[in-house]
Design an enzyme around this catalytic site. Structure first.
Site, PDB file in Angstrom:
ATOM      1  N   ARG A  15       0.807  -1.224   0.000  1.00 44.59           N
ATOM      2  CA  ARG A  15       0.000   0.000   0.000  1.00 44.59           C
ATOM      3  C   ARG A  15       0.842   1.277   0.000  1.00 44.59           C
ATOM      4  O   ARG A  15       0.306   2.374  -0.157  1.00 44.59           O
ATOM      5  CB  ARG A  15      -0.959  -0.002   1.206  1.00 44.59           C
ATOM      6  CG  ARG A  15      -2.171  -0.897   0.960  1.00 44.59           C
ATOM      7  CD  ARG A  15      -3.214  -0.658   2.005  1.00 44.59           C
ATOM      8  NE  ARG A  15      -2.948  -1.406   3.225  1.00 44.59           N
ATOM      9  CZ  ARG A  15      -3.376  -1.037   4.429  1.00 44.59           C
ATOM     10  NH1 ARG A  15      -4.056   0.081   4.583  1.00 44.59           N
ATOM     11  NH2 ARG A  15      -3.115  -1.770   5.484  1.00 44.59           N
ATOM     12  N   GLU A 155      -6.504 -14.452  15.288  1.00 46.99           N
ATOM     13  CA  GLU A 155      -6.490 -13.405  14.253  1.00 46.99           C
ATOM     14  C   GLU A 155      -7.930 -13.056  13.880  1.00 46.99           C
ATOM     15  O   GLU A 155      -8.811 -13.925  13.894  1.00 46.99           O
ATOM     16  CB  GLU A 155      -5.742 -13.896  13.015  1.00 46.99           C
ATOM     17  CG  GLU A 155      -4.237 -13.989  13.208  1.00 46.99           C
ATOM     18  CD  GLU A 155      -3.639 -12.668  13.648  1.00 46.99           C
ATOM     19  OE1 GLU A 155      -3.620 -11.722  12.848  1.00 46.99           O
ATOM     20  OE2 GLU A 155      -3.202 -12.566  14.803  1.00 46.99           O
ATOM     21  N   ASN A 369      35.358  27.612  -3.659  1.00 43.84           N
ATOM     22  CA  ASN A 369      36.058  26.460  -3.084  1.00 43.84           C
ATOM     23  C   ASN A 369      36.243  25.324  -4.079  1.00 43.84           C
ATOM     24  O   ASN A 369      36.988  24.395  -3.820  1.00 43.84           O
ATOM     25  CB  ASN A 369      35.300  25.944  -1.858  1.00 43.84           C
ATOM     26  CG  ASN A 369      33.898  25.479  -2.196  1.00 43.84           C
ATOM     27  OD1 ASN A 369      33.253  26.025  -3.094  1.00 43.84           O
ATOM     28  ND2 ASN A 369      33.413  24.476  -1.505  1.00 43.84           N
TER      29      ASN A 369
HETATM   30  C1  UD1 Z   1      -0.021  -8.933  13.025  1.00 43.89           C
HETATM   31  C2  UD1 Z   1      -0.481  -9.922  14.079  1.00 43.89           C
HETATM   32  C3  UD1 Z   1      -1.786  -9.435  14.684  1.00 43.89           C
HETATM   33  C4  UD1 Z   1      -1.602  -8.059  15.275  1.00 43.89           C
HETATM   34  C5  UD1 Z   1      -1.059  -7.076  14.226  1.00 43.89           C
HETATM   35  C6  UD1 Z   1      -0.699  -5.779  14.856  1.00 43.89           C
HETATM   36  C7  UD1 Z   1       0.274 -12.124  13.304  1.00 43.89           C
HETATM   37  C8  UD1 Z   1      -0.114 -13.388  12.663  1.00 43.89           C
HETATM   38  N1  UD1 Z   1      -0.686 -11.211  13.452  1.00 43.89           N
HETATM   39  O1  UD1 Z   1      -0.974  -8.956  11.979  1.00 43.89           O
HETATM   40  O2  UD1 Z   1      -2.217 -10.323  15.715  1.00 43.89           O
HETATM   41  O3  UD1 Z   1      -2.831  -7.588  15.813  1.00 43.89           O
HETATM   42  O4  UD1 Z   1       0.122  -7.639  13.606  1.00 43.89           O
HETATM   43  O5  UD1 Z   1      -0.358  -4.862  13.852  1.00 43.89           O
HETATM   44  O6  UD1 Z   1       1.424 -11.985  13.686  1.00 43.89           O
HETATM   45  N2  UD1 Z   1       6.356  -9.776   8.222  1.00 43.89           N
HETATM   46  C9  UD1 Z   1       7.505 -10.364   7.766  1.00 43.89           C
HETATM   47  N3  UD1 Z   1       7.424 -11.555   7.104  1.00 43.89           N
HETATM   48  C10 UD1 Z   1       6.237 -12.192   6.937  1.00 43.89           C
HETATM   49  C11 UD1 Z   1       5.068 -11.576   7.394  1.00 43.89           C
HETATM   50  C12 UD1 Z   1       5.165 -10.373   8.040  1.00 43.89           C
HETATM   51  O7  UD1 Z   1       8.604  -9.839   7.928  1.00 43.89           O
HETATM   52  O8  UD1 Z   1       6.251 -13.261   6.331  1.00 43.89           O
HETATM   53  C13 UD1 Z   1       6.459  -8.495   8.916  1.00 43.89           C
HETATM   54  C14 UD1 Z   1       5.757  -7.380   8.162  1.00 43.89           C
HETATM   55  O9  UD1 Z   1       6.654  -6.728   7.301  1.00 43.89           O
HETATM   56  C15 UD1 Z   1       5.295  -6.488   9.305  1.00 43.89           C
HETATM   57  C16 UD1 Z   1       5.084  -7.449  10.468  1.00 43.89           C
HETATM   58  O10 UD1 Z   1       5.797  -8.611  10.147  1.00 43.89           O
HETATM   59  O11 UD1 Z   1       6.272  -5.563   9.691  1.00 43.89           O
HETATM   60  C17 UD1 Z   1       3.606  -7.791  10.703  1.00 43.89           C
HETATM   61  O12 UD1 Z   1       3.060  -8.391   9.549  1.00 43.89           O
HETATM   62  P1  UD1 Z   1       1.625  -8.010   9.033  1.00 43.89           P
HETATM   63  O13 UD1 Z   1       1.396  -8.759   7.793  1.00 43.89           O
HETATM   64  O14 UD1 Z   1       1.449  -6.546   9.033  1.00 43.89           O
HETATM   65  O15 UD1 Z   1       0.735  -8.655  10.188  1.00 43.89           O
HETATM   66  P2  UD1 Z   1      -0.768  -8.253  10.528  1.00 43.89           P
HETATM   67  O16 UD1 Z   1      -1.672  -8.965   9.608  1.00 43.89           O
HETATM   68  O17 UD1 Z   1      -0.903  -6.799  10.656  1.00 43.89           O
END
Ligand code: UD1
Ligand code: MG
Length: 446
Positions: A15, A155, A369
């Site tokens: 996004r 989740e 300079n």
């Molecule tokens: C996650 C949490 C959720 C929480 C929310 C808060 C899980 C399964 N869920 O969901 O409970 O309420 O954050 O914002 O953990 N990332 C990686 N590799 C991956 C997947 C993600 O590095 O394979 C990183 C993303 O770049 C990000 C972070 O992990 O910085 C969180 O991932 P995101 O996909 O945003 O998780 P949410 O669905 O928001």
């Protein structure tokens, strides 16, 4: 207890609509990743692993610049938060202590909050989760408690209607001993709505194994995650507001706080006065009682006590402005020292230069300079007077107490207390103006 930090930063951040990884987008000029890491680094962790994926090479370069102690683990495919943490398994194999997992796109968690999580660990919890109660919990994982104990995290996508009623949500930050963390992650599958390896499942696995899980809570503003340019702008606004409040609490006057912009490392001593519309880039320190007047831009510079900068001044990296010195309107300095009481009040460029104490740099003075290939230095001694519109062609020096006549082009050393005139001599022809005018009028009439 030794401490390791694992920062998840592999996501693409679709996004953001960017070819740059999301975590490298800046807040106050510094990539958000380093805002996310800063509170943890104040706890002086022994190890720090960043899990990168999309744009890992760029992330690695940024780490080299801003966090050279951090190690990078690459997650080739983004299969979920548990899979992401698992990429640091090998790296931390010999580490014995607590691990805090952070998200690289969540820049405002406070050090005190992480400390509270470590205290909960010391009080006996095996897994500590950071929870919060958002105004709108819609998309967050829910913390399911029973008898005051954390049972599991569900989740939103997988939650039942009753579970969706729960207001206490998962921030994503967890703290757990290294061995338990990776043992529990090994047991996590991907049989859920998103078909991802959810880190949140470690709570259920920990309870299954008879381990204790607990929740520490924080305010919603700490958990703000950034997914879009508009959330990035909101984060910038939050950062700037905090920096302004902190500066004022530290004894700085901001005439119009909402128009002054800070970097994370801006340091203003007490009784500094900042007029409207001033931008501080990285690496600025300003001494007690100095005034930064309106519309000035400063970066990588030190300003001494009671100096006056601006209005409309530009201090570039390597500028060092001495006590009581003055840098006025449309003056640009770069890699230049102005010693105590020196003045450059109008329309000047001072680059790769040292201006001695109480020297006066006339309006329009330029240090030349750059010869197109290399940069050269200009030295101006204490108490020297450089007349208006002079060009000091570097390398060159003007001795203490010397005077350079206005309009000079100085290419050779001027010794102390000498007067240098580096300009064509004036030639006055009496009556010649009138003769010229008549000749022109005559031509026009023909
Ligand atoms: C996650 C949490 C959720 C929480 C929310 C808060 C899980 C399964 N869920 O969901 O409970 O309420 O954050 O914002 O953990 N990332 C990686 N590799 C991956 C997947 C993600 O590095 O394979 C990183 C993303 O770049 C990000 C972070 O992990 O910085 C969180 O991932 P995101 O996909 O945003 O998780 P949410 O669905 O928001
Ligand atoms: Mg998220």
């Amino acid at each position: 207890m030794p401490l390791a930090i694992v920062v998840l930063a592999a996501g693409r951040g679709t996004r953001m609509v960017s070819s740059k990884p999301k975590v490298l987008h800046p807040i106050a000029g510094l990539p958000m990743l380093f805002h996310a890491m800063r509170p943890a680094s104040e706890l002086h962790p022994d190890r720090c692993a960043v899990v990168a994926g999309f744009g890992a090479e760029q992330v690695s370069q940024a780490l080299g610049k801003h966090a050279p102690h951090a190690e990078i683990a690459v997650q080739k495919e983004q299969l979920g938060t548990a899979h992401a943490v698992d990429q640091a398994r090998g790296m931390l194999a010999d580490f014995d202590g607590d691990v805090i997992v952070l998200f690289g796109d969540t820049p405002f968690i406070r050090t005190e909050t992480l400390q509270a999580m470590l205290e909960a660990r010391r009080a006996g919890a095996d897994v500590v989760v950071l929870g919060f109660e958002p105004a709108d919990p819609a998309r967050y994982g829910r913390l399911v408690l029973a008898d005051g104990r954390l049972q599991r995290i569900v989740e939103a996508k997988d939650a039942s209607p009753q579970e969706l009623q729960i207001g206490l949500c998962n921030s994503g930050v967890i703290c757990c001993g290294r061995k338990n963390l990776f043992d529990l992650i090994s047991r996590i599958g991907c049989g859920n709505a998103a078909q991802e390896y959810y880190l949140t499942e470690i709570v259920e696995k920990a309870n299954d194994a008879g381990l204790a899980c607990s929740v520490v809570t924080c305010g919603e503003e700490e958990t703000l995650g950034i997914n879009s340019r508009s959330e990035l702008a909101r984060a910038e606004a939050i950062f700037q507001n905090r920096a302004r409040q902190a500066a004022m609490a530290g004894g700085v006057t901001l005439v119009a706080p909402e128009t002054v912009f800070f970097a994370p490392d801006t340091r203003l001593d007490r009784d500094v006065l900042v007029e409207p519309h001033v931008v501080f880039g990285p690496g600025v320190q300003i001494g007690e009682g100095a005034v930064v007047r309106a519309f000035s831009h400063l970066e990588g510079c030190q300003v001494g006590r009671a100096a006056v900068i601006g209005p409309y001044a530009r201090l570039r990296p390597g500028s060092c402005i001495g006590e009581g010195a003055k840098v006025g309107n449309f003056v640009e300095t770069k890699n230049a020292t102005l010693e105590a009481g020196a003045k450059a009040n109008h329309l000047s460029y001072l680059g790769d230069a040292r201006i001695g104490a109480a020297a006066n740099i006339g309006a329009g003075t330029i240090t030349c300079n750059y010869d197109g290939v290399m940069k050269h230095r200009t030295e101006v001694g204490a108490g020297a007077f450089i007349g208006s519109n002079s060009a000091l062609v570097a390398p060159v020096s003007v001795g203490a107490g010397a005077i350079v006549a206005a309009g000079s082009v100085i290419t050779r050393e001027v010794s102390a207390d000498a007067l240098a005139l580096g300009r064509a001599e004036q030639d006055n022809k009496d009556g010649a103006a009138e003769r010229l005018r008549q000749r022109v009028r005559k031509t026009a009439a023909e």
